[in-house]
Design a protein around this motif. Structure first.
Motif, PDB file in Angstrom:
ATOM      1  N   ILE A 240      10.156 -16.116  -6.530  1.00  0.00           N
ATOM      2  CA  ILE A 240      11.844 -15.810  -6.054  1.00  0.00           C
ATOM      3  C   ILE A 240      12.155 -17.229  -7.061  1.00  0.00           C
ATOM      4  O   ILE A 240      12.766 -17.330  -7.590  1.00  0.00           O
ATOM      5  N   ALA A 241      11.248 -17.904  -6.777  1.00  0.00           N
ATOM      6  CA  ALA A 241      11.720 -19.558  -7.206  1.00  0.00           C
ATOM      7  C   ALA A 241      11.342 -19.625  -8.285  1.00  0.00           C
ATOM      8  O   ALA A 241      12.794 -20.368  -8.853  1.00  0.00           O
ATOM      9  N   LYS A 242      10.789 -19.399  -9.028  1.00  0.00           N
ATOM     10  CA  LYS A 242      10.378 -19.404 -10.771  1.00  0.00           C
ATOM     11  C   LYS A 242      10.814 -18.532 -11.454  1.00  0.00           C
ATOM     12  O   LYS A 242      11.163 -18.679 -13.053  1.00  0.00           O
ATOM     13  N   GLY A 243      11.152 -17.154 -11.204  1.00  0.00           N
ATOM     14  CA  GLY A 243      11.719 -16.206 -11.900  1.00  0.00           C
ATOM     15  C   GLY A 243      12.949 -15.927 -12.971  1.00  0.00           C
ATOM     16  O   GLY A 243      13.206 -15.092 -13.659  1.00  0.00           O
ATOM     17  N   MET A 244      14.082 -16.592 -11.864  1.00  0.00           N
ATOM     18  CA  MET A 244      15.653 -16.684 -13.026  1.00  0.00           C
ATOM     19  C   MET A 244      15.102 -17.356 -14.240  1.00  0.00           C
ATOM     20  O   MET A 244      15.745 -16.869 -15.554  1.00  0.00           O
TER      21      MET A 244
END
Length: 283
Positions: A240-244
């Protein structure tokens, strides 16, 4: 969905200020405010408030819609990494190392100054993305960095550097379902929950992360050992933290071992939700 960096910047500020009469000058310069309003409104992220009142640009407010609030939450997670990558590329147009960047005004931002660790991580990701050439010392730290043509092109592009396509494939409709929500045929809700979700043929990065967030909430209540649950949640939070900033292809790949972990430690049902989420990501 395509979003310029300026619109992303505005949306990050709106994540903390969802109803605003104007954007601060240190977020978006006044002369660009109307174009940012038009961009965000065209994507359904802010409400229509424009009245011309005999002026060239008109009067308008920035009020997030429910969809805008969802996207703003994703932007809040991704913005700092995107900003760091952009500042690293800008700095390296005239420098060959990151020395001095962390204390330069270029690293200042309305969310707080970028740290050396954020800038180092951004440089590493840009090297991995083939946008920089990097030479490291024995301790793994970069001592020489150079912009590659792809890095210069990414900096010139209007879209965010970390997700240049910025796309939301397919036509988005809204579907509310009891018990289990679905996004592109994958289960994202939890038993007994009411979930509102977007349905597309090929989901966007925002929708994928929103679905994963809902799966995380289901895992958080699973009747398993606390240590096991925390370990799985840590894996999901990392995506979630790195996906964008890393993109849909990376999310899809990262979820494969997580599904295996969840199947072994949490439940077959939860693992199936993750597997179906990966199958709906088209890269």
């Amino acid at each position: 969905m395509r979003m310029s960096f300026e619109a992303m910047r505005a949306l990050r500020w709106l994540a903390d200020n969802p109803r605003a009469a104007a954007l601060p000058e240190d977020v978006v310069v006044r002369t660009d405010a109307r174009s940012i309003y038009d961009e965000l409104h065209s994507q359904g992220l802010i409400a229509e408030t424009l009245t011309m009142n005999g002026t060239e640009d008109g009067d308008f407010d920035f009020i997030l819609t429910p969809h805008g609030m969802t996207v703003a939450r994703q932007v809040r997670r991704a913005y700092r990494a995107e900003l760091a990558q952009r500042r690293v590329l800008e700095w390296l147009r005239t420098n060959y190392s990151l020395d001095g960047l962390a204390t330069d005004p270029m690293a200042h931002d309305f969310t707080g100054s970028l740290t050396k660790s954020e800038l180092d991580e951004a440089a590493s990701e840009l090297v991995d993305a083939n946008r920089l050439t990097g030479h490291t010392r024995a301790d793994g730290k970069f001592f020489h960095l150079e912009l590659k043509p792809s890095g210069r092109a990414a900096l010139r592009a209007d879209s965010p550097i970390s997700d240049p396509n910025g796309r939301a494939a397919g036509t988005v409709t809204t579907n509310t379902a009891n018990n289990y929500g679905t996004i592109a045929n994958q289960v994202v809700g939890g038993s007994g929950h009411t979930v509102t979700s977007n349905v597309t043929s090929g989901i966007s990065i925002e929708q994928a992360l929103e679905a994963l967030q809902q799966i995380r909430e289901s895992v958080a209540t699973a009747p398993v050992d606390d240590f096991v649950r925390a370990d799985v949640i840590e894996d999901i939070d990392g995506v979630i933290a790195k996906g964008m900033r890393r993109g849909l292809a990376w999310i899809k790949q990262a979820l494969v071992p997580i599904a295996t972990h969840v199947r072994a430690e949490i439940s077959q049902e939860a693992a199936q939700r993750i597997t179906e989420l990966t199958s709906s990501i088209i890269t």
